[in-house]
Design an enzyme around this catalytic site. Structure first.
Site, short mmCIF file in Angstrom:
data_model
loop_
_atom_site.label_atom_id
_atom_site.label_comp_id
_atom_site.label_asym_id
_atom_site.label_seq_id
_atom_site.Cartn_x
_atom_site.Cartn_y
_atom_site.Cartn_z
CB CYS A 94 48.40 42.41 41.33
SG CYS A 94 47.48 41.16 40.69
NE ARG A 128 46.45 34.32 35.86
CZ ARG A 128 47.10 34.31 37.27
NH1 ARG A 128 47.29 33.10 37.66
NH2 ARG A 128 47.69 35.47 37.49
CG HIS A 194 48.99 44.69 36.71
ND1 HIS A 194 50.18 44.64 37.56
CD2 HIS A 194 48.43 43.40 36.71
CE1 HIS A 194 50.25 43.17 38.41
NE2 HIS A 194 48.94 42.92 37.87
N1 GLN Z 1 49.96 35.72 41.57
C1 GLN Z 1 49.03 36.40 41.93
C2 GLN Z 1 47.71 35.98 41.44
O1 GLN Z 1 47.63 35.24 40.42
C3 GLN Z 1 49.27 37.98 41.83
C4 GLN Z 1 49.21 38.31 40.24
C5 GLN Z 1 49.82 39.58 39.74
O2 GLN Z 1 50.41 40.38 40.51
N2 GLN Z 1 49.42 39.78 38.53
O3 GLN Z 1 46.69 36.39 41.83
#
Ligand code: GLN
Length: 253
Positions: A94, A128, A194
């Site tokens: 990520c 998101r 993750h």
């Molecule tokens: N901050 C980054 C995003 O929002 C990565 C997020 C993460 O590592 N879960 O895309």
């Protein structure tokens, strides 16, 4: 045999259990009598990264990515490029994955430069991309093994020459549009998954360890098999549950 596992920015970049990837790699070595040393690598530390066998770079908040981005550009970038060209095995999740591409353009418009190790770029989307994910990896065998995990990112990643790590069965993957998840370039593996990823997907942990052993000890180096019955059951349970719930939510049949 001995392997050195580096945990890049362990204190800043380790969300949603990403640290578990390091634990899984070390434990799967220990079960086989391979001495695994875990070394955290922090901000400001200039080290010869070619001496490492596997490097794990987890995810993080945009704010923490800013700090890490500065360090990559100023301190570690050249060493990381050299090590990757030398065959270093790397798992980047990520936020870490995003910083290995050319850039990550945040929702604010600010652009975080990446290292260009993975031929890809990332731009923040309006919503998101969150949820459980299931990915198929045809490159890894037939029938294609699956990866299960959890994703939560604003960034949408688009690949140029890098090939995807897998094809999305459930979830959004790189960008919610092209059906690809993650990226592979040389021995560098980027992913949005993750969970942590490796304990739930032991075949992939062993793929990384095998590549690392071969780089260090030659093409004949092989990992003795482990009894992964419990891990397989966990993987299967997560996969089925994710698909069942995902389909209920999205109405897909
Ligand atoms: N901050 C980054 C995003 O929002 C990565 C997020 C993460 O590592 N879960 O895309």
């Amino acid at each position: 045999m001995r392997l050195v596992i580096g945990h890049l920015y362990a204190d800043l970049m380790s969300v949603y259990g990403d640290r578990g990837n390091v634990i899984a790699l070390a434990q799967r070595c220990a079960w086989r009598g391979i001495a695994a040393e875990v070394r955290p690598i922090g901000i400001g530390e200039a080290v010869d990264l070619r001496a490492f066998d596997v490097l794990v770079f987890g995810g993080g908040q945009d704010q923490d990515q800013l700090t890490v981005c500065d360090d990559l550009q100023a301190v570690k970038g050249a060493a990381l490029r050299d090590a990757v060209a030398d065959g270093l095995v790397m798992l980047a999740v990520c936020g870490g994955y995003q910083l290995l591409g050319y850039y990550f353009r945040l929702g604010s418009g600010e652009v975080l430069p990446g290292l260009g190790i993975i031929d890809a770029y990332t731009v923040a989307g309006r919503r998101r991309l969150i949820g459980n994910a299931v990915v198929r990896c045809p490159w890894a065998g037939s029938p294609a093994p699956t990866l299960v995990g959890f994703e939560n990112h604003s960034g949408q990643t688009f690949l140029h020459s890098a090939r995807p790590l897998g094809a999305v069965v459930l979830g959004s993957g790189n960008n919610g549009r092209d059906g690809g998840e993650g990226a592979v370039q040389l021995n560098v593996f980027g992913t949005y998954l993750h969970g942590p990823l490796l304990p739930k997907n032991p075949w992939f942990a062993d793929h990384l360890l095998t590549l690392a052993l071969r780089r260090r000890y030659g093409a004949d180096a092989a990992l003795p098999p482990l009894d992964d019955a419990l891990e397989q059951r966990a993987h299967e349970a997560v996969r089925r549950r994710a698909l069942r719930l995902g389909r209920q939510l999205t109405g897909v049949r």
